[in-house]
Design an enzyme around this catalytic site. Structure first.
Site, mmCIF file in Angstrom:
data_model
loop_
_atom_site.group_PDB
_atom_site.id
_atom_site.type_symbol
_atom_site.label_atom_id
_atom_site.label_comp_id
_atom_site.label_asym_id
_atom_site.label_seq_id
_atom_site.Cartn_x
_atom_site.Cartn_y
_atom_site.Cartn_z
ATOM 1 N N ASN A 11 22.700 -43.945 -10.624
ATOM 2 C CA ASN A 11 23.433 -44.444 -12.052
ATOM 3 C C ASN A 11 22.263 -45.378 -12.757
ATOM 4 O O ASN A 11 23.027 -46.331 -12.398
ATOM 5 C CB ASN A 11 24.866 -44.543 -12.075
ATOM 6 C CG ASN A 11 26.108 -44.592 -13.315
ATOM 7 O OD1 ASN A 11 24.935 -44.416 -14.170
ATOM 8 N ND2 ASN A 11 26.711 -45.079 -13.206
ATOM 9 N N LYS A 13 22.937 -46.176 -15.233
ATOM 10 C CA LYS A 13 24.003 -46.620 -17.081
ATOM 11 C C LYS A 13 22.572 -46.939 -18.019
ATOM 12 O O LYS A 13 21.732 -45.888 -18.396
ATOM 13 C CB LYS A 13 24.517 -48.323 -16.953
ATOM 14 C CG LYS A 13 24.665 -47.440 -15.464
ATOM 15 C CD LYS A 13 26.622 -49.133 -14.752
ATOM 16 C CE LYS A 13 26.348 -48.914 -14.002
ATOM 17 N NZ LYS A 13 27.989 -49.753 -13.394
ATOM 18 N N HIS A 97 33.405 -41.467 -15.016
ATOM 19 C CA HIS A 97 33.222 -42.643 -14.833
ATOM 20 C C HIS A 97 33.872 -44.037 -15.141
ATOM 21 O O HIS A 97 34.314 -43.423 -16.025
ATOM 22 C CB HIS A 97 31.489 -42.862 -14.807
ATOM 23 C CG HIS A 97 30.611 -44.263 -14.512
ATOM 24 N ND1 HIS A 97 31.617 -46.257 -14.482
ATOM 25 C CD2 HIS A 97 30.214 -44.358 -13.420
ATOM 26 C CE1 HIS A 97 30.842 -47.000 -14.183
ATOM 27 N NE2 HIS A 97 30.146 -45.517 -13.221
ATOM 28 N N GLU A 99 33.534 -46.975 -16.687
ATOM 29 C CA GLU A 99 33.435 -46.973 -17.794
ATOM 30 C C GLU A 99 33.404 -46.223 -19.045
ATOM 31 O O GLU A 99 34.076 -46.866 -20.284
ATOM 32 C CB GLU A 99 31.692 -47.558 -17.174
ATOM 33 C CG GLU A 99 31.746 -49.045 -16.777
ATOM 34 C CD GLU A 99 29.740 -48.906 -16.145
ATOM 35 O OE1 GLU A 99 28.693 -48.576 -16.950
ATOM 36 O OE2 GLU A 99 29.878 -50.016 -15.287
ATOM 37 N N GLU A 169 34.889 -44.603 -6.361
ATOM 38 C CA GLU A 169 34.177 -45.867 -6.824
ATOM 39 C C GLU A 169 35.963 -46.807 -7.636
ATOM 40 O O GLU A 169 36.306 -46.545 -8.760
ATOM 41 C CB GLU A 169 33.872 -45.336 -8.248
ATOM 42 C CG GLU A 169 32.317 -44.940 -8.534
ATOM 43 C CD GLU A 169 31.609 -45.022 -8.666
ATOM 44 O OE1 GLU A 169 30.271 -45.164 -8.465
ATOM 45 O OE2 GLU A 169 31.560 -44.679 -10.317
ATOM 46 N N GLY A 175 29.508 -53.474 -10.129
ATOM 47 C CA GLY A 175 29.384 -54.110 -10.474
ATOM 48 C C GLY A 175 29.557 -55.639 -10.039
ATOM 49 O O GLY A 175 29.378 -56.463 -10.931
ATOM 50 N N SER A 215 29.303 -51.274 -5.960
ATOM 51 C CA SER A 215 28.025 -52.384 -4.902
ATOM 52 C C SER A 215 27.476 -52.196 -3.589
ATOM 53 O O SER A 215 27.450 -53.032 -2.313
ATOM 54 C CB SER A 215 29.462 -53.858 -4.966
ATOM 55 O OG SER A 215 30.010 -54.327 -6.123
HETATM 56 C C1 PEP Z 1 28.459 -47.950 -10.923
HETATM 57 O O1 PEP Z 1 28.250 -47.546 -12.081
HETATM 58 O O2 PEP Z 1 28.449 -46.190 -9.960
HETATM 59 C C2 PEP Z 1 28.246 -48.285 -9.671
HETATM 60 C C3 PEP Z 1 29.154 -48.040 -8.769
HETATM 61 O O3 PEP Z 1 27.403 -49.577 -10.064
HETATM 62 P P1 PEP Z 1 27.812 -50.966 -9.114
HETATM 63 O O4 PEP Z 1 26.597 -50.256 -7.782
HETATM 64 O O5 PEP Z 1 26.329 -51.647 -10.151
HETATM 65 O O6 PEP Z 1 29.157 -50.662 -8.046
#
Ligand code: PEP
Length: 252
Positions: A11, A13, A97, A99, A169, A175, A215
């Protein structure tokens, strides 16, 4: 037992212009050329979709969008329909997601409409669910997941399980560098599969892929993938560099 082919999705973003995204693909594909048996998915921003689709031609990797609107077309300034995404070469669409939920007011009800529209366009939704930190601390993780699945995903319960992907998630892990432990991930994935077995069907629950996101890095992916209900990963930060994402794909 249903065979669930591991899926590793990037992803990106709001990173990478079209030319930066194509440059990534040029570096990345040779690094994963000899890695069989897993599906690789790249989700660039909308303006890079067509360029990445061309760059991926002939490769086993697939293209995803990061969102879609629920209407096919019309006066919806700024929105993009699943039909447009299919025409641009997408096979997958990330929906719900955290976000988008946190910053853009997305709810389980809007996720549900988007899931329906994405399925109707013949695309595969990657539906994100996950609890916030305070919800975990209050012991509400399972009830949050249950509600997100029921209210956002129920229209998908009768489709072929290969036509849907779920991404667990935990919001506190996205992040932040704080990955869920493999045991925490497995506990949530096992709960999700169990609920799907009750609400959808045993076949659906056994066949649907559940990705972990939050992460994920080259050095923690193997431990997560060793869990029986973890079928892949949705990767943000560590997917932005070709070498790092290739290491994740190789270790998955
Ligand atoms: C994501 O944005 O779906 C995500 C898992 O980000 P990160 O791997 O940076 O935590």
């Amino acid at each position: 037992m249903a065979v669930r082919r591991p899926l590793i999705a990037a992803n990106w973003k709001m990173y990478k212009t079209a030319s930066e995204a194509v440059e990534f693909v040029r570096r990345f594909l040779p690094l994963v050329a000899g890695i069989p048996d897993r599906e690789i998915v790249l989700a660039p921003a909308f303006p890079a979709l067509e360029a990445v689709a061309s760059a991926l031609k002939g490769s086993p990797a697939a293209l995803a969008a990061q969102d879609a609107f629920w209407e096919e077309e019309g006066a919806f300034t700024g929105e993009v329909s699943p039909r447009m995404l299919a025409a641009a070469g997408c096979r997958y669409v990330i929906l719900g997601h955290s976000e988008r939920r946190r910053l853009f007011g997305e709810t389980d009800a809007t996720v549900r409409r988007k899931v329906q529209a994405v399925l109707a366009a013949g695309l595969i939704p990657i539906v994100c669910v996950g609890e916030r930190e305070e919800e975990r601390e209050r012991g509400e993780t399972f009830s949050v997941l249950d509600k997100q699945l029921r209210d956002g995903l129920k229209d998908a319960f009768t489709v072929d399980p290969g036509r849907v992907v779920i991404a667990y998630e935990p919001v506190w892990a996205i992040g932040t560098g704080r990955t869920a432990t493999a045991a925490q991930a497995e506990e949530a994935h096992g709960f999700i599969r169990g609920r799907l077995s009750e609400s959808a069907s045993r076949e659906f629950a056994a066949g649907v892929r559940i990705l972990y996101g939050g992460s994920v890095k080259p050095d923690n992916i193997a431990e997560l993938m060793a869990m029986p209900d973890v079928d892949g990963a949705l990767v943000g930060g560590a997917s932005l560099e070709a070498e790092s994402f290739a290491r994740i794909v190789a270790a998955a």
